[in-house]
Design an enzyme around this catalytic site. Sequence first.
Site, mmCIF file in Angstrom:
data_model
loop_
_atom_site.group_PDB
_atom_site.id
_atom_site.type_symbol
_atom_site.label_atom_id
_atom_site.label_comp_id
_atom_site.label_asym_id
_atom_site.label_seq_id
_atom_site.Cartn_x
_atom_site.Cartn_y
_atom_site.Cartn_z
ATOM 1 N N HIS A 155 -13.004 -3.288 -3.839
ATOM 2 C CA HIS A 155 -11.582 -3.269 -3.519
ATOM 3 C C HIS A 155 -11.343 -3.503 -2.027
ATOM 4 C CE1 HIS A 155 -7.509 -1.188 -3.288
ATOM 5 N NE2 HIS A 155 -7.339 -2.062 -4.252
ATOM 6 N N ARG B 220 3.568 6.581 -1.455
ATOM 7 C CA ARG B 220 4.497 5.811 -2.283
ATOM 8 C C ARG B 220 4.506 6.287 -3.727
ATOM 9 N NH1 ARG B 220 2.161 0.572 -3.460
ATOM 10 N NH2 ARG B 220 1.878 1.262 -5.596
#
Length: 705
Positions: free
Chosen positions: A431, A561
């Site tokens: 990632h 978030r």
Amino acid sequence: MSKLPTLNRELSWLDYNARVLAEGLKPSTPLLEKLGFMRIFSSNLDEFFMVRVATVKAAAQIGQTNEEWAGMEPQTLLAAINRKVQALYDMLYGHLHGTVLPGLAGHGIQLIPEKEWTAREWRYLERFFTEHVYPLLTPLRLEPDFFPSTGSLQVHVAFRLEEDGSVAVVQVPKNLDRFIVLPQENALRIVPLEDVILAFGSKLFSGLKVLHGIVFKVNRDADFSVDEDRDDDFLAAMEEVLAGRQNSTPVRMVYAGEDQILLSALMQSLSLGPLDVYHIDWLLDLGRAPELCDPEFYRRHGLAPDPSLSFSLWKPARTFDEKSGSIFDWIDEHDRFVNLPYESFDVVQRFVEESANDPEVLGIKITLYRTSGMNSPIVHALARAARSGKQVVVVLELKARFDEEKNISWAAELEQAGVIVTFGVARLKVHAKAALVIRRRQDGSIARYLHLSTGNYNEKTARSYVDFCLFTANPGLCTDIALFFNILTGYSGIQSLALIAIGPFDLKERIIALIDREAAQSTPESPGVIMAKLNSLSDPDIIEALYRASSRGVQIKLNVRGVCTLIPGLPGLSETIEEQSVLGRYLEHGRMLYFRNGGSEELYLSSADWLHRNMKKRIELLFPVLDSEIKARCKDILSAYFSDNTHSYRLGPNGDWTDLSLTRRPGEPAICVQEKLFKMAKKTARNKEERQEVLQVRRSKGKPV
């Protein structure tokens, strides 16, 4: 593992998606943007059920629990998910039919259900059905314990027939436009394709009477992995995963319409229970209807939408002027920082393309996780570099969920061009986002140039994702990343690097050590300070470290978030922790960490969220910002997130989120951090232009610069 109080991870995610929907419901959000938030909300739910709820259902079958569920049994959790999701759907469709569709109709955009078709439209749609739709339809008989193999995420129409009591299922064709546009003077009347099939589907059943019909969609389990022991045929193994996903175990059904007999037959055939089905009002499958939010869709059909229906355009600032010479000279001057999308992604694309074209570049190494479609300029540049004889190494992550098919295609194209392609690390997703360029200078020496980022090499998402990029020729960082690539390709053993932490090897330990150091240095007179911007936070060990730091008086500000299972404001445990969540027109994707460190401030960027999967199941990077000017700018950016009072939500100790736009005091200035950062980027670009003009004038006069 910690047993300290936390929130349930899955319900926390649903709270995040509720905040996404709340952004769409705000009166200040333009109408097409409201539809956009509704689309994102719906699409998010599809993935949530296919991955997270699939896991919960599997656990319920074997009586397994998960520490991230905060003590909830899986069956109890499934019931809680059902209640929350159905309530959110009711809220969405109430607003859609009460505000959005009437508002759009006032601007000439009319989405019309069957009951509002005129006689002329009935005739036109019947002819359209007969000529264009009917030949593509294949009705399939529904069996009590077997559902036809029709794939996942596809819209279907089910019909109940009178004579034999059977149920037939018809898949809405994927190769036809989802919406039929009926032009009228100064207006567009728009009809969903599934409504046309529902209205005229009786033509499929000659001699049989259709009693009722409903529209529905099935989500199937996508939470299963590739066989990573098949190293000799990994591409084929991934293709098998994709094929299996299309007809894996059904997880839920969403439907529109009213027919209990049909509903019961579908539930029985799909082996779904009452907690697995969700009723929505017309329109179905908003998550896969991007055209409805796109002004270009309406322009193509002859209607120019009012600009007030969309957000005003924020044009990204340019950070690199091609007239100023080579991008490598630009990086050699000093480290460079780019805040996407306020600043243009063009500089990242330029870095790769110039590397591909420059004859002095000897090699390129890059990680690719999610790229754009089949015209990706990044991928084409890498292929071009390999064809020109450069040594190009691409670590391509085939396991990037829902991007696997695209990445398989890229693997074939890159290998054909002569790129050395590796598929990451067994049982770990790569990632990390990094690109290393090896280049020969004019004096014959070798230089290395590095791009590190929190976001992907994807020019499309870079227009709407907030991410942070760093360009540097710093020898220490370049050496660390060179070793990092050797680890990925198997030529170096796992080792600690001088400046960079790698997950899952030492990332989690480094983060906890930074938190614990802040706690150890904190005093009542000079408390420690931690600020972090993340997408998600649920790793129990990191939460425990943050609780420890808070109990020592460290002032902790978190902007998360999405998922956040940490509970702020608990007496004696998390009193000094403040947790906010900023949403807006852009998706907040960048990760940034700040530690006061007794006055010797440290600031880091990272590809990793603070989730267990990022700490233990993914290859991630945490890298420092070393340039003092960039560090100061990053700190300003991070601090700005905690000033937002228009698109920010605060988590309370009871687990509820408060919309700060609703608690703003009379006369208090409204602050939108995304607008603030856009203006900051514009100002930074202007200052650079002015400095460049001054330098050019001095050069023209022969003065030193």
